[in-house]
Each structure stands twice: as structure tokens, then as C-alpha cells.
Design a protein around this motif. Structure first.
Motif, short mmCIF file in Angstrom:
data_model
loop_
_atom_site.label_atom_id
_atom_site.label_comp_id
_atom_site.label_asym_id
_atom_site.label_seq_id
_atom_site.Cartn_x
_atom_site.Cartn_y
_atom_site.Cartn_z
N UNK A 163 0.85 -1.18 0.00
CA UNK A 163 0.00 0.00 0.00
C UNK A 163 0.89 1.23 0.00
N UNK A 164 0.63 2.15 -0.91
CA UNK A 164 1.40 3.39 -0.99
C UNK A 164 0.53 4.53 -0.49
N UNK A 220 6.76 10.23 4.49
CA UNK A 220 7.02 10.89 5.77
C UNK A 220 6.19 10.24 6.87
N UNK A 221 6.87 9.84 7.93
CA UNK A 221 6.15 9.27 9.07
C UNK A 221 5.43 10.39 9.82
N UNK A 222 4.17 10.19 10.17
CA UNK A 222 3.44 11.25 10.87
C UNK A 222 3.99 11.49 12.26
N UNK A 246 7.79 0.91 5.34
CA UNK A 246 8.90 1.43 4.54
C UNK A 246 8.75 2.95 4.52
N UNK A 247 9.50 3.61 5.39
CA UNK A 247 9.33 5.05 5.58
C UNK A 247 10.61 5.62 6.18
N UNK A 248 11.21 6.63 5.53
CA UNK A 248 10.73 7.31 4.32
C UNK A 248 11.04 6.49 3.06
N UNK A 249 10.10 6.44 2.16
CA UNK A 249 10.28 5.72 0.90
C UNK A 249 9.28 6.24 -0.11
N UNK A 250 9.68 6.22 -1.36
CA UNK A 250 8.79 6.64 -2.45
C UNK A 250 8.91 5.65 -3.60
#
Length: 405
Positions: free
Chosen positions: A23-24, A50-52, A144-148
Motif C-alpha cells: 500500500x502506498x 514521511x512518518x506522521x 517502509x518510511x521514508x520511501x517513495x
């Protein structure tokens, strides 16, 4: 972040991908989807840039709030997060009063009429998102954060996903929950239709002379609707739809002038507006994806549908997408089918696109009707509202639909 294991076992036979679902987008809808699918037994990963920030009770109430319908609350409860959210800070409302500045016609909804304790709850976006994120690890969601995502390619039994840092992963299904501007939707070649309302929603928290009485108030003005939503601390969160130039002027007013303007716009229904704080504005648009599915790929939430905020249903529609996707994948697995087979994804897409489109166009029609200013049309609109308020079965049907029943 670990690269997935090779796609063959020690006997040289090809095996399936490590993940069932990737899930993105880690907003409320994406995080809820990750948690729901993991709790349903699917190996799940959540990819977010970005993690909240953790929600803290001592922080000022987030400007971004959502009116959660009973269907959404039911999902969050089933996921085991609603109790924490409710105990933190929520503003339940048992009544809704909607009135028309042009005709004077009004309609009231009451939770007791449908045997409910509340019509919904006003909750900070950041509180819901933070609580969901806190539950991901325990449910086994790979974060998976941070990741794009830089690209993806559908293959015979998997979606191969390439990340911007050069890492890769494979999943049976890729879910785009990356917002109304969805880069993944564009990568998949899915277009949108809709319109720009040439308006902005001005948001702020205000203190009123009279208590909000656990009621959601909404007044339809020629320039757009003004909603006053009850917060847990006794204030109201406002969402004021205004043409772009008027929205800019409202943001530039000093505190006293802004309070006066909101008081006039709300017809002083809660008395004078006595204080306000930070203000912001966001563009209003109608955007519907031309389809919700592609090969091993589906859209979820605002990536599939961005709607006018007048009915406060945007996030609720997204969470109903989550329920439908989870149930569709569970049924496919129980039948021994590939969870990302075309006919499986078409079932989800057909059901949700039909429901979302009907709702979105209904909100758009309401926005158009309440923009009427010619006297005969205003009178006709007022007559329709008064009839709806008197026809209890029809009013209960409308209220039940908004609640997700």
C-alpha cells in the motif's frame, strides 16, 4: 529496508512474492487499509514518504478534522483503535441542523430518531492517523518510511515495485492510497474527470458565545456552505467554502474582523464568535478516477475520488473503500483465487466506483442547487427542503446513507 528474498526456492521452483499487498500512502485511509488487511491475515507493507508526528494531547487541536460516520467508527473499532481515539479527544454530535440562507428552509437530523447515540464524531485527522500507525507493527505490517515509489511493473504473478532509493519489492497487489494528486494513478495511466469549484475551504477553530450543544451546524450561503462542527473542548471547527478571492480576504482579516464575518455568515446561530486561532485554506475540487483498477493495481480513498466537503463524507467514502477491498480479498482467498486476479479487482472496482460516483455527483448536485440565486429557484429549493424534513422515512433514508448503513 530489506530486499525481498529471491523468487525461487531451493528446489528451483518459482514461488509467489513475499508480500500479498503493498500500500502506498500512509494517511488515514492507507494506514487503515494496511491494518485491516494485515489483521485479515495478508502479508502487507505500507510505503510512505514521511512518518506522521505522534499525536499529543497537550498540542493544539489539529486544524484538519473529519466527521467520522458510524460505518467508519465501526471499522476503527473492529481494528482495535477506536477506544484509544475516543479516550483521547473526540467531539460526538447527536444532532445536525442545516439551513438555507436564501429560502430560510431548514432540516434537522437527530440520532435518537434512528435509535443511535450519535450521528458521528468530529476527530482530528492527526489523532486517527497516529493511532493507526501505532498499531501497524503489532499487526505485522512492514513499514517502509521514508520511501517513495519510482516505478512498478505488473508481471504474471506479482507487481514488481521499484523504490526511489534503488530498493525493490514484489507484491501480488499494489494499492494506491496516495491522495487526490496520486502519482501512482498517473503512473498507471488512469485519468480523471471532474471540475474545479474555483473555491477554497477556509478552516479555523472558533469559540462561540453559546455552546454548540453537540450539534453540527451548516448554513448554505450563495457563496458556499459554512459548517460549524463541535469539538471536544467546546469550540467549533469551521469549514467555510468561499470563492478564491473571498477566501484570500477572509484569511487576511484580523481576528476581530474574522470573528465578525463568521458570526454574520452563521446568522449568529451560536451567538457572537468570541475568539479564533490559526486559519488555513484548501482548494475545492471534484475529481473522479476513470477507473479504479488496472493489472494488479487498485485505487483507494482520495486517489480514486476527491469530493466537495459540504457533506463531510470524503474520508468516510475512503474507509468504505477499505471495507470493500478487505472483504473482496478475503472472499477471493477463501475461494482459492489469486487475490489480484482481474475479475477479483473488477468486483471491488465496480462496487466502489458505482457507490462513490453516485455520492460524489450527489454532493456536486447539492452544491449546484444551493448556488441558485434566482427567486423562483430559491423558492423551489426551499419547498424541497421543507418536504424532506417532513417526510420521516425519506429523511431517515438520507441519514442512514450518510451513516454508511
Amino acid at each position: 529496508m530489506n530486499r525481498p528474498l529471491a523468487a525461487r526456492d531451493i528446489a528451483g521452483r518459482r514461488r509467489g512474492p513475499e508480500l500479498d499487498v503493498a500500500i502506498v500512502g500512509g494517511g488515514m485511509v492507507g494506514a487503515a487499509a494496511a491494518l485491516a488487511l494485515a489483521r485479515a491475515g495478508f502479508t502487507t507493507a505500507l510505503i510512505e514518504a514521511r512518518e506522521p508526528a505522534p499525536w499529543r494531547v497537550e498540542d493544539e487541536v489539529d486544524l484538519r478534522v473529519v466527521g467520522l460516520a458510524p460505518s467508519s467508527i465501526g471499522l476503527l473499532d473492529a481494528l482495535g483503535v477506536w477506544t484509544s481515539i475516543r479516550q483521547a479527544r473526540v467531539g460526538p454530535y447527536a444532532h445536525m441542523h442545516v439551513w438555507d440562507a436564501g429560502s430560510g428552509a431548514a432540516i434537522d437530523f437527530d440520532a435518537a430518531a434512528s435509535g443511535q447515540s450519535a450521528l458521528g464524531c468530529i476527530v482530528e485527522n492527526s489523532l486517527v492517523q497516529s493511532t493507526l500507525w501505532q498499531s501497524l507493527d503489532a499487526a505485522g505490517v512492514q513499514r517502509h518510511c521514508p520511501a517513495e515509489v519510482a516505478g512498478f511493473e505488473a508481471r504474471e504473478d506479482r507487481m514488481q515495485i521499484e523504490l526511489a532509493d534503488g530498493q525493490s519489492m514484489a507484491a501480488r497487489l499494489l494499492v494506491a492510497a496516495d491522495g487526490a494528486a496520486s502519482p501512482l494513478r498517473a503512473m498507471a495511466g488512469i485519468g480523471t474527470r471532474g471540475r474545479d469549484y474555483q473555491q477554497r475551504g477556509v478552516v479555523a477553530h472558533v469559540r462561540t458565545e453559546r455552546p454548540h450543544a453537540n450539534t453540527a451546524w451548516q448554513r448554505f450561503l450563495p457563496t458556499g456552505p459554512l459548517a460549524l462542527l463541535p469539538l471536544a473542548d467546546g469550540r467549533c471547527s469551521i469549514v467555510w467554502s468561499l470563492p478564491e478571492e473571498e477566501a484570500a480576504r477572509a484569511l487576511a482579516l484580523d481576528e476581530a474582523a474574522f470573528c465578525d464575518a463568521v458570526g454574520v455568515a452563521s446568522d449568529f446561530r451560536l451567538g457572537r464568535i468570541t475568539a479564533t486561532g490559526t486559519r488555513a485554506a484548501f482548494p475545492l475540487q471534484l475529481k473522479l478516477a476513470e477507473r479504479y483498477d488496472a493489472e494488479r493495481f487498485v485505487l483507494l480513498g482520495d486517489a480514486a475520488h476527491a469530493v466537495h466537503p459540504l457533506a463531510g463524507q470524503g474520508v468516510n467514502l475512503g474507509l468504505r473503500d477499505v471495507i470493500e477491498l478487505r472483504d473482496t480479498l478475503v472472499d477471493a482467498r477463501a475461494a482459492g483465487r489469486d487475490i489480484a486476479a482481474p475479475h477479483v479487482l473488477r468486483r471491488y472496482a465496480r462496487r466502489r466506483r458505482s457507490a462513490d460516483t453516485l455520492d460524489a455527483l450527489g454532493f456536486d448536485t447539492l452544491a449546484r442547487i444551493y448556488a441558485w440565486q434566482a427567486s423562483p429557484l430559491v423558492a423551489m429549493r426551499g419547498l424541497g427542503v421543507r418536504l424532506l424534513d417532513r417526510l420521516a422515512p425519506l429523511k431517515q433514508l438520507v441519514g442512514g446513507h450518510a451513516a454508511g448503513r
